[in-house]
Enzyme design. Sequence first.
Site, PDB file in Angstrom:
ATOM      1  N   LYS A 172       0.865  -1.177   0.000  1.00 35.50           N
ATOM      2  CA  LYS A 172       0.000   0.000   0.000  1.00 35.50           C
ATOM      3  C   LYS A 172       0.908   1.235   0.000  1.00 35.50           C
ATOM      4  O   LYS A 172       1.484   1.624   1.015  1.00 35.50           O
ATOM      5  CB  LYS A 172      -0.894   0.007   1.246  1.00 35.50           C
ATOM      6  CG  LYS A 172      -1.939   1.087   1.203  1.00 35.50           C
ATOM      7  CD  LYS A 172      -1.626   2.096   2.309  1.00 35.50           C
ATOM      8  CE  LYS A 172      -2.377   3.372   2.198  1.00 35.50           C
ATOM      9  NZ  LYS A 172      -1.753   4.362   1.308  1.00 35.50           N
ATOM     10  N   CYS A 281      13.633  11.164   6.383  1.00 35.52           N
ATOM     11  CA  CYS A 281      13.559  10.751   7.796  1.00 35.52           C
ATOM     12  C   CYS A 281      14.905  10.870   8.486  1.00 35.52           C
ATOM     13  O   CYS A 281      14.966  11.093   9.692  1.00 35.52           O
ATOM     14  CB  CYS A 281      13.053   9.327   7.883  1.00 35.52           C
ATOM     15  SG  CYS A 281      14.036   8.178   6.917  1.00 35.52           S
TER      16      CYS A 281
HETATM   17  P1  NAP Z   1       2.371   8.615   7.301  1.00 34.35           P
HETATM   18  O1  NAP Z   1       1.323   9.628   7.312  1.00 34.35           O
HETATM   19  O2  NAP Z   1       2.592   7.818   8.543  1.00 34.35           O
HETATM   20  O3  NAP Z   1       2.010   7.635   6.086  1.00 34.35           O
HETATM   21  C1  NAP Z   1       2.810   6.530   5.751  1.00 34.35           C
HETATM   22  C2  NAP Z   1       1.952   5.487   5.083  1.00 34.35           C
HETATM   23  O4  NAP Z   1       0.985   5.020   6.023  1.00 34.35           O
HETATM   24  C3  NAP Z   1       1.158   6.027   3.888  1.00 34.35           C
HETATM   25  O5  NAP Z   1       1.054   5.008   2.922  1.00 34.35           O
HETATM   26  C4  NAP Z   1      -0.197   6.306   4.508  1.00 34.35           C
HETATM   27  O6  NAP Z   1      -1.250   6.289   3.583  1.00 34.35           O
HETATM   28  C5  NAP Z   1      -0.311   5.137   5.450  1.00 34.35           C
HETATM   29  N1  NAP Z   1      -1.292   5.323   6.510  1.00 34.35           N
HETATM   30  C6  NAP Z   1      -1.713   6.477   7.079  1.00 34.35           C
HETATM   31  N2  NAP Z   1      -2.655   6.214   8.008  1.00 34.35           N
HETATM   32  C7  NAP Z   1      -2.832   4.876   8.010  1.00 34.35           C
HETATM   33  C8  NAP Z   1      -3.692   3.988   8.731  1.00 34.35           C
HETATM   34  N3  NAP Z   1      -4.554   4.420   9.648  1.00 34.35           N
HETATM   35  N4  NAP Z   1      -3.615   2.667   8.477  1.00 34.35           N
HETATM   36  C9  NAP Z   1      -2.755   2.202   7.535  1.00 34.35           C
HETATM   37  N5  NAP Z   1      -1.923   2.995   6.819  1.00 34.35           N
HETATM   38  C10 NAP Z   1      -1.967   4.306   7.064  1.00 34.35           C
HETATM   39  O7  NAP Z   1       3.778   9.189   6.906  1.00 34.35           O
HETATM   40  P2  NAP Z   1       4.147  10.109   5.662  1.00 34.35           P
HETATM   41  O8  NAP Z   1       3.721  11.486   5.961  1.00 34.35           O
HETATM   42  O9  NAP Z   1       3.698   9.470   4.397  1.00 34.35           O
HETATM   43  O10 NAP Z   1       5.742  10.002   5.658  1.00 34.35           O
HETATM   44  C11 NAP Z   1       6.560  10.829   6.410  1.00 34.35           C
HETATM   45  C12 NAP Z   1       6.995  10.119   7.683  1.00 34.35           C
HETATM   46  O11 NAP Z   1       7.682   8.918   7.352  1.00 34.35           O
HETATM   47  C13 NAP Z   1       7.989  10.952   8.483  1.00 34.35           C
HETATM   48  O12 NAP Z   1       7.689  10.845   9.847  1.00 34.35           O
HETATM   49  C14 NAP Z   1       9.322  10.289   8.153  1.00 34.35           C
HETATM   50  O13 NAP Z   1      10.324  10.492   9.108  1.00 34.35           O
HETATM   51  C15 NAP Z   1       8.915   8.851   8.058  1.00 34.35           C
HETATM   52  N6  NAP Z   1       9.895   8.079   7.296  1.00 34.35           N
HETATM   53  C16 NAP Z   1      10.670   7.172   7.966  1.00 34.35           C
HETATM   54  C17 NAP Z   1      11.635   6.452   7.272  1.00 34.35           C
HETATM   55  C18 NAP Z   1      12.501   5.437   7.977  1.00 34.35           C
HETATM   56  O14 NAP Z   1      13.151   4.660   7.285  1.00 34.35           O
HETATM   57  N7  NAP Z   1      12.535   5.405   9.307  1.00 34.35           N
HETATM   58  C19 NAP Z   1      11.803   6.655   5.892  1.00 34.35           C
HETATM   59  C20 NAP Z   1      11.001   7.588   5.244  1.00 34.35           C
HETATM   60  C21 NAP Z   1      10.043   8.289   5.966  1.00 34.35           C
HETATM   61  P3  NAP Z   1      -1.833   7.641   2.935  1.00 34.35           P
HETATM   62  O15 NAP Z   1      -0.693   8.298   2.261  1.00 34.35           O
HETATM   63  O16 NAP Z   1      -2.848   7.123   1.999  1.00 34.35           O
HETATM   64  O17 NAP Z   1      -2.388   8.449   4.063  1.00 34.35           O
END
Ligand code: NAP
Length: 477
Positions: A172, A281
Amino acid sequence: METRNLIGGTWIDAEDGSTISVHNPATDDELAVVPEHGAAETRQAIDAAWNAQADWAALPAANRSVYLSRLGASMRRDTERLATLMTMEQGKPLAEARGEIAYAISFLEWAAEEGKRVYGDIVPASSADKRILALRQPVGIAAIITPWNFPAAMITRKLGPALACGCTTVIKPAEATPLSAIAIGELACEVGIPAGVVNIVTGDAAAIGETLLDDDRVRKLSFTGSTNVGRLLMKQASKNLLRLSLELGGHAPFIVFDDANLDLVVDAAVACKFRNAGQTCICANRFYVQAGVYDEFNARFAAVISELSVGNGLQEGVHIGPLISDAAVSKVEEHVEDATSLGANVLAGAKRVRIDGLADRFYAPTLLAGMTPDMKLCREETFGPVAPVARFETEAEVIKLANASEYGLAAYFFTRDGARLWRVAEALEYGIIGANDGAPSTAQAPFGGVKHSGFGREGGKYVMDEYTELKYVSWRI
Ligand code: NAP
């Protein structure tokens, strides 16, 4: 170009025909519509993965390796197309998008090789008539949920090892960047990966997530995204006691000691902070610079930052593209206003960049001196091109400041003192340490965090443990 979802080897729309519009964050142009899938289609994807699981697991690792190598080769052949698509849906400059495609391929290539070396053990038994075997077997269906900031690499970093270990997958991707995922799915079909091994669903995140985690045929969740969503998924995953890898948010300190090589430091700081417009991140969030080089570092950093060009990532020579959304720009503004109201000094940027004919989503690379712990940007992920800097005096003081975060993903420090290299690397409470290195990510190393940055490791030989179960066979002979 395919824009539907891949389920069981077939491209499908949503059952009720609903769609999600995908926009270019630089121009607001609509790029495509993709299906808005929910629970019903997610169940179909799980069915498809389930039907493919036994055969895929039974395939010799060497055969699975061939598929992964072919997928990597197709992505390499199509680099220009995939990079352009990524820049259009995500905004990062084309050169960075090409770099991400190469990085994404490296995970497939690594997994293709490492999958052939998923060994078990024969353990010496304590009686003559017994043998002890430890076997590694695939965990089963892996759910893969990824963010928008690295639309290709975050998928292949999970997909490569999952497939190599014999797991089938349901992916997803983020709502903002589904096209890169679908393009990878298309190539998976082209290279003949059997139907049902790679499935993709786009749409209602909550419904898809709940359906995946509610179904006891899914045995693994690998999630990269925010800490809040990670926490929610961990709760939902408790129902079926899923194996979890959570790659969550970060808040990286970047420490410069007086004896550091400042040429190296400034280059590393620019790359580490401003790559992907700061939406990374592991990008530096807090700069701590020792008193002896504080002014010089700020002057040199400000001079380089001021030369960075902001614009549409498709345009040659652009260093900083748009932020992903209006909400992202507002958050950056809020952090900068909060910092300046609490006494931070603007040395560069601190304003939107408005460009004729483009969306109002560009922010100037920003340098703020005089960061203090009460500022929002010192605690929360800013996820934008903002570098706040604080002065420190001693090693002990900066270690304390650096570790004063709920996050524990990446930390960086720069020094020429060999003993300090050991001391500081060991003292920083982070999963990834860049010691005189602003770009530590690579396919063969263990990537992952501690504390609220999650757990589990991706990359290297370590990731194979995440997609395999260890089975113990006690054999009486
Ligand atoms: P996010 O809002 O947590 O979303 C990540 C994924 O989760 C998206 O596919 C999102 O779908 C999905 N999602 C959201 N709510 C969900 C739910 N209730 N159930 C299942 N899936 C759900 O994060 P983001 O804004 O896309 O990404 C930025 C974050 O990722 C930052 O905090 C960054 O630090 C972190 N990150 C971490 C790493 C690492 O390796 N540690 C790498 C890259 C990014 P939708 O887009 O459809 O809402």
